[in-house]
Scaffold this motif. Structure first.
Motif, mmCIF file in Angstrom:
data_model
loop_
_atom_site.group_PDB
_atom_site.id
_atom_site.type_symbol
_atom_site.label_atom_id
_atom_site.label_comp_id
_atom_site.label_asym_id
_atom_site.label_seq_id
_atom_site.Cartn_x
_atom_site.Cartn_y
_atom_site.Cartn_z
ATOM 1 N N ILE A 78 46.755 44.640 38.448
ATOM 2 C CA ILE A 78 45.406 44.628 39.006
ATOM 3 C C ILE A 78 45.470 44.735 40.528
ATOM 4 O O ILE A 78 46.254 44.044 41.182
ATOM 5 N N VAL A 86 37.817 43.019 37.691
ATOM 6 C CA VAL A 86 37.909 44.287 36.946
ATOM 7 C C VAL A 86 36.686 44.439 36.045
ATOM 8 O O VAL A 86 36.054 45.502 35.990
ATOM 9 N N ARG A 92 40.502 47.348 40.211
ATOM 10 C CA ARG A 92 40.988 48.368 39.287
ATOM 11 C C ARG A 92 42.370 47.981 38.767
ATOM 12 O O ARG A 92 43.102 47.207 39.402
ATOM 13 N N VAL A 93 42.732 48.549 37.623
ATOM 14 C CA VAL A 93 44.072 48.396 37.067
ATOM 15 C C VAL A 93 44.803 49.723 37.264
ATOM 16 O O VAL A 93 44.349 50.764 36.782
ATOM 17 N N THR A 102 42.245 51.408 34.167
ATOM 18 C CA THR A 102 41.178 50.406 34.022
ATOM 19 C C THR A 102 40.445 50.515 32.687
ATOM 20 O O THR A 102 40.239 49.510 31.996
ATOM 21 N N VAL A 156 42.695 40.786 32.554
ATOM 22 C CA VAL A 156 41.435 41.361 32.093
ATOM 23 C C VAL A 156 41.023 40.785 30.740
ATOM 24 O O VAL A 156 39.868 40.382 30.540
#
Length: 218
Positions: A78, A86, A92-93, A102, A156
């Motif tokens: 992340i 997120v 964002r990932v 993401t 997440v």
């Protein structure tokens, strides 16, 4: 809630039995599934062996990264926040190549919540330091950039489970796990020196930016 931060929740859990066991959701790798980025269980398949042997516990497993991104895969981390960020669209990932993962991570997280609901999970034990399942500590950006940075935060899938009302633990929350096990295993002796992950000296030394979990679980 994060049970390691709210140990009083342990006494609120019902008393299970072999006929009506605690329904516990666990990360796939903790159940020994070959769902890690490299197609292994990261060597963590035995982490909850004692729990699997308890007749008053029924474990169900799920890997949100495998569901959303497939296995094997590149390494998700992340950037710009934690799992709550997120979900809210402010972080964002990305993988180690800068590819945006993401949407796949969100897809896997949503599927994990649905799995937890179908299984009627009463709590979840998740793999810490994971961008999906981390519940105490995660990487702050790409873990392959030296020096590796850490932050106190959740992944997440963990964030989505928390917002859906599921209680969450790390597999490294040894004090809280010991308190839980003592409720259902008369032969288990609590280690007075056991600590939860956020209390460990390594975590206290390496964590980056702390945050208020309860405020962000809304």
């Amino acid at each position: 809630m994060l049970l390691a931060h709210h140990p009083e929740r342990i006494t609120a859990l019902r008393t299970p039995s072999p006929e009506d066991p605690w329904r516990v959701l666990v990360s796939g790798c903790l159940a020994g599934l070959s769902c890690g980025v490299d197609g292994t269980d990261y060597g963590m398949g035995g982490a909850l062996a004692a729990w699997r042997a308890l007749p008053s516990v029924a474990l169900s497993s799920f890997c949100p990264e495998d569901h959303g991104l497939g296995t094997p895969r590149t390494m998700p981390d992340i950037h710009g926040g934690d799992g709550f960020d997120v979900i809210d669209g402010s972080a964002r990932v990305l993988d180690e190549n800068g590819v945006d993962l993401t949407e796949g991570m969100l897809r896997g997280a949503r599927a994990m919540v649905e799995h937890a609901r179908r299984a009627r999970a009463e709590l979840a034990i998740l793999t810490d330091m994971s961008a999906a399942c981390g519940s105490q500590v995660i990487s702050d950006g790409c873990r392959f950039v030296e020096p590796r940075r850490f932050q106190e935060g959740v992944g997440v899938a963990a964030a989505m489970l928390l917002r859906a009302g599921f209680d969450v633990l790390s597999q490294r929350d040894y004090a809280t796990l010991g308190m839980l096990r003592a409720r259902i295993d008369p032969d288990f002796v609590i280690d007075p020196a056991a600590r939860d992950h956020h209390e460990h000296p390594w975590v206290m030394e390496h964590r980056g930016r702390p945050f208020l979990r309860l405020r962000r679980q809304r």
